[in-house]
Motif scaffolding. Structure first.
Motif, PDB file in Angstrom:
ATOM      1  N   ARG A 132       8.546  -3.628 -15.570  1.00  0.00           N
ATOM      2  CA  ARG A 132       9.423  -4.274 -16.531  1.00  0.00           C
ATOM      3  C   ARG A 132       9.825  -3.435 -17.734  1.00  0.00           C
ATOM      4  O   ARG A 132      10.438  -3.957 -18.661  1.00  0.00           O
ATOM      5  N   ARG A 133       9.479  -2.147 -17.739  1.00  0.00           N
ATOM      6  CA  ARG A 133       9.809  -1.370 -18.937  1.00  0.00           C
ATOM      7  C   ARG A 133      10.641  -0.139 -18.612  1.00  0.00           C
ATOM      8  O   ARG A 133      10.575   0.391 -17.512  1.00  0.00           O
ATOM      9  N   ARG A 140      10.130  -4.492 -26.079  1.00  0.00           N
ATOM     10  CA  ARG A 140      10.197  -5.833 -25.486  1.00  0.00           C
ATOM     11  C   ARG A 140       8.828  -6.395 -25.233  1.00  0.00           C
ATOM     12  O   ARG A 140       7.867  -5.736 -25.467  1.00  0.00           O
ATOM     13  N   LEU A 190       6.611 -10.825 -21.258  1.00  0.00           N
ATOM     14  CA  LEU A 190       6.842  -9.955 -22.415  1.00  0.00           C
ATOM     15  C   LEU A 190       7.605 -10.715 -23.492  1.00  0.00           C
ATOM     16  O   LEU A 190       8.153 -11.788 -23.238  1.00  0.00           O
ATOM     17  N   ILE A 238       2.503 -12.325 -16.326  1.00  0.00           N
ATOM     18  CA  ILE A 238       2.483 -11.832 -17.707  1.00  0.00           C
ATOM     19  C   ILE A 238       3.913 -11.879 -18.224  1.00  0.00           C
ATOM     20  O   ILE A 238       4.835 -11.436 -17.536  1.00  0.00           O
ATOM     21  N   ARG A 271       9.381 -11.341 -17.136  1.00  0.00           N
ATOM     22  CA  ARG A 271       8.059 -11.663 -16.605  1.00  0.00           C
ATOM     23  C   ARG A 271       7.664 -10.710 -15.491  1.00  0.00           C
ATOM     24  O   ARG A 271       8.508 -10.217 -14.749  1.00  0.00           O
ATOM     25  N   GLN A 272       6.391 -10.480 -15.352  1.00  0.00           N
ATOM     26  CA  GLN A 272       5.879  -9.776 -14.182  1.00  0.00           C
ATOM     27  C   GLN A 272       4.856 -10.665 -13.511  1.00  0.00           C
ATOM     28  O   GLN A 272       3.893 -11.103 -14.158  1.00  0.00           O
ATOM     29  N   ALA A 290       0.930  -2.146 -14.032  1.00  0.00           N
ATOM     30  CA  ALA A 290       1.906  -2.824 -13.173  1.00  0.00           C
ATOM     31  C   ALA A 290       3.020  -3.443 -14.011  1.00  0.00           C
ATOM     32  O   ALA A 290       4.205  -3.330 -13.670  1.00  0.00           O
ATOM     33  N   VAL A 291       2.660  -4.070 -15.105  1.00  0.00           N
ATOM     34  CA  VAL A 291       3.687  -4.670 -15.973  1.00  0.00           C
ATOM     35  C   VAL A 291       4.614  -3.579 -16.502  1.00  0.00           C
ATOM     36  O   VAL A 291       5.842  -3.725 -16.471  1.00  0.00           O
ATOM     37  N   GLN A 331      -3.501  -3.885 -14.343  1.00  0.00           N
ATOM     38  CA  GLN A 331      -2.478  -4.907 -14.517  1.00  0.00           C
ATOM     39  C   GLN A 331      -1.442  -4.467 -15.543  1.00  0.00           C
ATOM     40  O   GLN A 331      -0.242  -4.644 -15.350  1.00  0.00           O
ATOM     41  N   CYS A 359      -3.911 -13.410 -18.108  1.00  0.00           N
ATOM     42  CA  CYS A 359      -2.545 -13.770 -17.760  1.00  0.00           C
ATOM     43  C   CYS A 359      -2.400 -15.274 -17.592  1.00  0.00           C
ATOM     44  O   CYS A 359      -3.385 -16.002 -17.491  1.00  0.00           O
TER      45      CYS A 359
END
Lengths: 252, 252
Positions: A168-169, A252, B87, B85, B92-93, A163-164, A160, B116
């Motif tokens: 998102r990064r 972030r 940040l 989730i 969001r993810q 995946a984040v 997980q 989560c």
DNA sequence: CGGGCAATTGAAATACATCAAGGCGTGTGG
DNA sequence: CCACACGCCTTGATGTATTTCAATTGCCCG
């Protein structure tokens, strides 16, 4: 001479890793009595042990393929491996780097199908236990089940988190976080000393793990070096400015 | 009049989902006897049942927060929710859309921490079982453990698949694959008819699930529509050209 | 000595984000 | 009943992070 537990790799591809039974679930679960010659002082004898087959695989070799069926559950004793998924166009995603003391795939405890391939990065030594043996053990000891659930859960959290990060990064963050997570996992096994750790990954490994290209990884790493954050040489990595590096990873 | 099991949503936020005990692990595991009024014909009475608390949550509301501790294990009975989730910068993810018949988090079976948050997308109805009750059941029936392991493993595979998609696929592919995976999961519950399925997601949900921005999702979906692949209207989605759509999702 | 893998660097291309404006439907308060 | 705000979607212009392509180097190994 060399008192560090980090061994320099004289020739790439030759066993560069320290053994670590200390953090191995197989050891923790009491099913493995440790490698025959694992005399690193940290070792304590377990209560039970199961018959295991021992294997050694040279660097760069595939250990298991995505669609293979297995009646054994392998544990990494020595060396680094990568758990990967390959798409039909040849691009790869590394889901997890397997370190000494990692179970290759917890799902093998319950079924014969591994969902991903496993490739040796360095020379890898691993031990396989028969699934049926392990299952028999589980039915006898319900506390073992909880331990297994913990290991399994940790693996799900890693997936997980990946995946984040991928969703998102930025590239900087992804690479910094990969390095930090490797540092933490190695530290938990006592394999980090003085901000220095073994780092046998090629840049294409980092790229495959972070969803980037090797070219871009090169640029980001060069930038990290220029900023005095890390130093990579001789297959080992030193964090020169841990605080600032942590900041890069947690923007972030 | 309306013979489809897909209910149009007259007012956004009001219960638009069909119930599906058919595919629910709680039903499969024999711990739930179904919703009191789930008279959809597919229902078959279970062998055992555990005391459960029933809850209804309006759309858009948070059900559980990331750091909360729970001594219960909730199952979705009706409606869509998202496991997310967030940040620190607010991005969001979404890790998984929870559909009727999904266990909210298998890890709650063994520990009190959910990794989560869970947010209701439509109005959501769910049932919670006490973890201790479930655990007691597990210790009595070892076959249950295998069933739980299967559910758990499926969840891990979903997380891995997401990581691969986010790391290695284009926006077109990610969105197409998201839609296809939702279709497959709904179809397994008998909730797809004639290439049409309920689709209560806003574009920002799709964006949060695919690691994109809502603006870009809009552009990609418009393109899909222009190409005659799908149609989305009235919170329901129809696949006009499944073969071609599948091809878009599987380019690599 | 030649060949292959790994890393670096720069230039060009591209996929996606960001910014900004407008439209449409719906609920709300005057 | 109307005015208005608000959430949601759309579309275009512009910006940027990352990819792709290409050339170069060093290095190890046969």
């Amino acid at each position: 001479m060399n008192v560090l537990p980090i061994l320099k790799e004289p020739h790439p591809g030759r066993a560069p890793c320290i053994r670590s039974c200390a953090a191995c679930p197989a050891h923790d679960l009491g099913i493995c009595h440790g490698l025959s010659d694992a005399g690193n002082g940290r070792y304590t004898p377990p209560q039970v042990s199961l018959p295991a087959s021992e294997h050694t695989i040279p660097a760069r070799r595939v250990i298991f393929r995505q669609r293979d069926l297995h009646d054994v559950v392998p544990f990494i004793c020595q060396g680094w491996a990568a758990s990967t998924i390959t798409l039909s166009d040849g691009s790869r995603q590394i889901l997890l780097f397997l370190l000494p003391g990692d179970i290759v795939s917890p799902s093998l405890l319950f079924g014969p199908t591994a969902s991903c391939s496993v490739e040796a990065i360095t020379e890898v030594q691993y031990r396989s236990f028969k699934r049926d043996d392990l299952k028999a053990l589980l039915t006898r000891d319900l506390e073992l089940i909880e331990k297994v659930a913990r290991v399994w859960n940790e693996r799900k959290l890693q997936a997980q988190q990946l995946a984040v990060d991928l969703g998102r990064r930025t590239a900087d963050e992804r690479i910094a976080r990969l390095i930090l997570s490797l540092r933490d996992r190695l530290a938990a096994r006592g394999l980090v000393q003085d901000q220095t750790m073994e780092f046998p990954l090629r840049q294409h490994h980092v790229a495959d793990a972070t969803g980037l290209t090797a070219v871009h990884v090169s640029k980001v790493l060069s930038d990290f070096r220029r900023r005095g954050l890390i130093d990579i040489s001789d297959r080992s990595l030193t964090m020169l400015n841990p605080a600032e590096f942590q900041r890069v990873a947690t923007m972030r």
